[in-house]
Enzyme design. Structure first.
Site, PDB file in Angstrom:
ATOM      1  N   HIS A   5       0.918   4.999  -2.408  1.00 43.73           N
ATOM      2  CA  HIS A   5       0.386   5.765  -3.546  1.00 43.73           C
ATOM      3  C   HIS A   5       1.563   6.287  -4.348  1.00 43.73           C
ATOM      4  O   HIS A   5       2.356   7.092  -3.834  1.00 43.73           O
ATOM      5  CB  HIS A   5      -0.484   6.912  -3.043  1.00 43.73           C
ATOM      6  CG  HIS A   5      -1.677   6.424  -2.276  1.00 43.73           C
ATOM      7  ND1 HIS A   5      -2.917   6.282  -2.846  1.00 43.73           N
ATOM      8  CD2 HIS A   5      -1.805   6.008  -0.991  1.00 43.73           C
ATOM      9  CE1 HIS A   5      -3.772   5.815  -1.940  1.00 43.73           C
ATOM     10  NE2 HIS A   5      -3.121   5.636  -0.808  1.00 43.73           N
TER      11      HIS A   5
ATOM     12  N   HIS B 218       0.835  -1.210   0.000  1.00 44.27           N
ATOM     13  CA  HIS B 218       0.000   0.000   0.000  1.00 44.27           C
ATOM     14  C   HIS B 218       0.862   1.250   0.000  1.00 44.27           C
ATOM     15  O   HIS B 218       1.284   1.731   1.055  1.00 44.27           O
ATOM     16  CB  HIS B 218      -0.905  -0.024   1.243  1.00 44.27           C
ATOM     17  CG  HIS B 218      -1.851   1.132   1.329  1.00 44.27           C
ATOM     18  ND1 HIS B 218      -3.082   1.035   1.922  1.00 44.27           N
ATOM     19  CD2 HIS B 218      -1.767   2.410   0.904  1.00 44.27           C
ATOM     20  CE1 HIS B 218      -3.698   2.190   1.860  1.00 44.27           C
ATOM     21  NE2 HIS B 218      -2.911   3.051   1.247  1.00 44.27           N
TER      22      HIS B 218
ATOM     23  N   HIS C 208      -9.822   1.520   0.109  1.00 39.48           N
ATOM     24  CA  HIS C 208      -9.607   2.321   1.304  1.00 39.48           C
ATOM     25  C   HIS C 208     -10.901   2.334   2.122  1.00 39.48           C
ATOM     26  O   HIS C 208     -11.942   2.789   1.651  1.00 39.48           O
ATOM     27  CB  HIS C 208      -9.229   3.753   0.936  1.00 39.48           C
ATOM     28  CG  HIS C 208      -7.792   3.915   0.541  1.00 39.48           C
ATOM     29  ND1 HIS C 208      -7.276   3.355  -0.598  1.00 39.48           N
ATOM     30  CD2 HIS C 208      -6.755   4.556   1.158  1.00 39.48           C
ATOM     31  CE1 HIS C 208      -5.986   3.656  -0.683  1.00 39.48           C
ATOM     32  NE2 HIS C 208      -5.653   4.375   0.362  1.00 39.48           N
TER      33      HIS C 208
ATOM     34  N   GLU D  34     -10.481   3.974   7.758  1.00 32.01           N
ATOM     35  CA  GLU D  34      -9.430   4.925   8.139  1.00 32.01           C
ATOM     36  C   GLU D  34     -10.113   6.240   8.543  1.00 32.01           C
ATOM     37  O   GLU D  34     -10.149   6.595   9.702  1.00 32.01           O
ATOM     38  CB  GLU D  34      -8.457   5.160   6.964  1.00 32.01           C
ATOM     39  CG  GLU D  34      -7.342   6.145   7.290  1.00 32.01           C
ATOM     40  CD  GLU D  34      -6.622   6.672   6.039  1.00 32.01           C
ATOM     41  OE1 GLU D  34      -7.163   6.572   4.922  1.00 32.01           O
ATOM     42  OE2 GLU D  34      -5.521   7.230   6.208  1.00 32.01           O
TER      43      GLU D  34
ATOM     44  N   ASP E  77       2.032   7.328   1.888  1.00 26.68           N
ATOM     45  CA  ASP E  77       2.535   8.468   1.091  1.00 26.68           C
ATOM     46  C   ASP E  77       3.839   8.941   1.740  1.00 26.68           C
ATOM     47  O   ASP E  77       3.851   9.930   2.486  1.00 26.68           O
ATOM     48  CB  ASP E  77       1.506   9.602   1.090  1.00 26.68           C
ATOM     49  CG  ASP E  77       0.178   9.166   0.476  1.00 26.68           C
ATOM     50  OD1 ASP E  77       0.082   9.123  -0.757  1.00 26.68           O
ATOM     51  OD2 ASP E  77      -0.733   8.844   1.257  1.00 26.68           O
TER      52      ASP E  77
HETATM   53  N1  ADE Z   1      -4.619   9.358  -2.287  1.00 31.59           N
HETATM   54  C1  ADE Z   1      -3.317   9.568  -2.074  1.00 31.59           C
HETATM   55  N2  ADE Z   1      -2.973   9.247  -0.822  1.00 31.59           N
HETATM   56  C2  ADE Z   1      -4.105   8.825  -0.212  1.00 31.59           C
HETATM   57  C3  ADE Z   1      -4.394   8.346   1.074  1.00 31.59           C
HETATM   58  N3  ADE Z   1      -3.437   8.231   2.004  1.00 31.59           N
HETATM   59  N4  ADE Z   1      -5.658   8.006   1.349  1.00 31.59           N
HETATM   60  C4  ADE Z   1      -6.605   8.114   0.407  1.00 31.59           C
HETATM   61  N5  ADE Z   1      -6.386   8.551  -0.811  1.00 31.59           N
HETATM   62  C5  ADE Z   1      -5.137   8.901  -1.140  1.00 31.59           C
HETATM   63 ZN    ZN Z   2      -3.689   4.962   1.043  1.00 35.54          ZN
END
Ligand code: ADE
Ligand code: ZN
Length: 340
Positions: free
Chosen positions: A22, A20, A200, A203, A282
């Site tokens: 991005h 996971h 997702h 969260e 991220d």
């Molecule tokens: N798009 C980019 N990073 C994200 C994240 N942490 N959660 C949801 N969407 C995203």
């Molecule tokens: Zn994410």
């Protein structure tokens, strides 16, 4: 032998796997600056707080900054460099396998045809394998705040452009504002095309979002899913159905989902028998890395090397990769090679 001890990086010395992250969110400010200069595009206002730091305040503002950073990625070569840079960093921290969540909508927004976007992604994967022996795969993501029709288009395109490196489908973006259920048709298309499905949930929204996510076609993993801990029956169900959580502890703490690592439910979920993996989400935005998350699991959750290796084994078994590569990677851990 000189007797010089290896420096203590805080990163456990075990093979790692990440399910996971991005892709557009892996670019460090220095890379964003370099690509903007190469493409002759002005850096968007409001992107950086300082040389090393992206500017954002809360989750929705983070998503806006994320879009600004991604807007400087313009060419296949940019995506090749991005993938290569990230996989190189991961390999240096001991990772052997990474699934990167890539967004065709971000490429489309700057006019980059999907074939070129993909050519860059695939070149980055091939070059990183050659240089570092690391394997990478792509999960195509739809962005929930762009709406149901855009998500269906993204799923249809992913299904039509089948490629062995494109192995899964995800749903990212504003989780609280856009619940999972309306995206069922997009997931049906992806699932029918043989893509592994993850979403997702759990969260920025609670257990109800997880139940909705699990009702989508093909979903066997959850991106985060940690707020299942608020509902003991749901925790039991996740364990019973062997649903795999892609847990991103540092992201959760930095975004304020949990106050600190001590409040994070990783240990409670794992002790309840839920299958957990570790990921960075991220990295430069949250000060995270895959090696750092394994370090967090050791320092804050008390996992020793054998338990950390189990996390890697779970990730490789839950990965959406082909069985031959799965078997080869599991053999590097000294494990037999079956999917979950
Ligand atoms: N798009 C980019 N990073 C994200 C994240 N942490 N959660 C949801 N969407 C995203
Ligand atoms: Zn994410």
């Amino acid at each position: 032998m000189t007797g010089t001890a290896a420096p203590d990086t805080g990163i456990p010395d075990v093979p790692k796997a990440e399910l996971h992250v991005h892709l557009e969110g892996t670019a460090r400010p220095a890379l964003i600056r370099r690509l903007a200069a190469r493409n002759g595009v002005a850096l968007p206002a409001g992107l950086f707080a300082d040389e090393e730091t992206f500017a954002w305040t809360d989750f929705l503002d983070f998503l806006t900054t994320y879009d600004l950073a991604a807007s400087v990625l313009r060419t296949a070569e940019d995506y090749r460099d991005l993938v290569h840079a990230y996989l190189s960093e991961c390999a240096a921290e001991g990772a052997i396998y990474v699934e990167m969540i890539a967004s065709p909508d971000h490429a489309r927004a700057v006019g980059l045809p999907e074939a070129e976007h993909r050519a860059g992604l695939f070149a980055g994967i091939d070059d990183a394998r050659t240089d570092h022996g690391i394997e990478g795969r792509i999960l195509v993501t739809a962005i929930r705040n762009l709406g149901v029709e855009a998500a269906e288009r993204t799923a249809r395109e992913a299904a039509a452009l089948a490629h062995p490196y494109v192995v899964g489908f995800n749903l990212a973006g504003d989780e609280a504002g856009f619940p999972p259920a309306p995206f069922a048709r997009a997931f049906q298309v992806a699932h029918d095309a043989g893509l592994g499905c993850t979403v997702h949930a759990g969260e920025h929204a609670g257990p109800a979002s997880i139940r909705e996510a699990l009702a989508l076609p093909g979903v066997r993993r959850l991106s985060h899913g940690v707020r299942a801990v608020e509902d003991p029956a749901l925790v039991a169900r996740l364990a019973e159905e062997r649903i795999v959580l892609e847990v991103c502890p540092t992201s959760n703490v930095v975004l304020g989902v949990y106050e600190d690592y001590a409040a994070h439910p990783f240990t409670r979920l794992r002790d309840a028998g839920v299958l957990v993996t570790l990921a960075s989400d991220d990295p430069p935005f949250f000060g995270a890395s895959i090696g750092g998350e394994y370090g967090v699991a050791r320092t804050h959750f008390g996992l020793q090397d054998d338990a950390l290796l189990d996390i890697t084994r779970t990730a490789l078994r839950a990965g959406f990769l082909d069985e031959t590569t799965r078997r080869d990677l599991l053999e590097r851990l000294g494990s037999a090679g079956s999917a979950l």
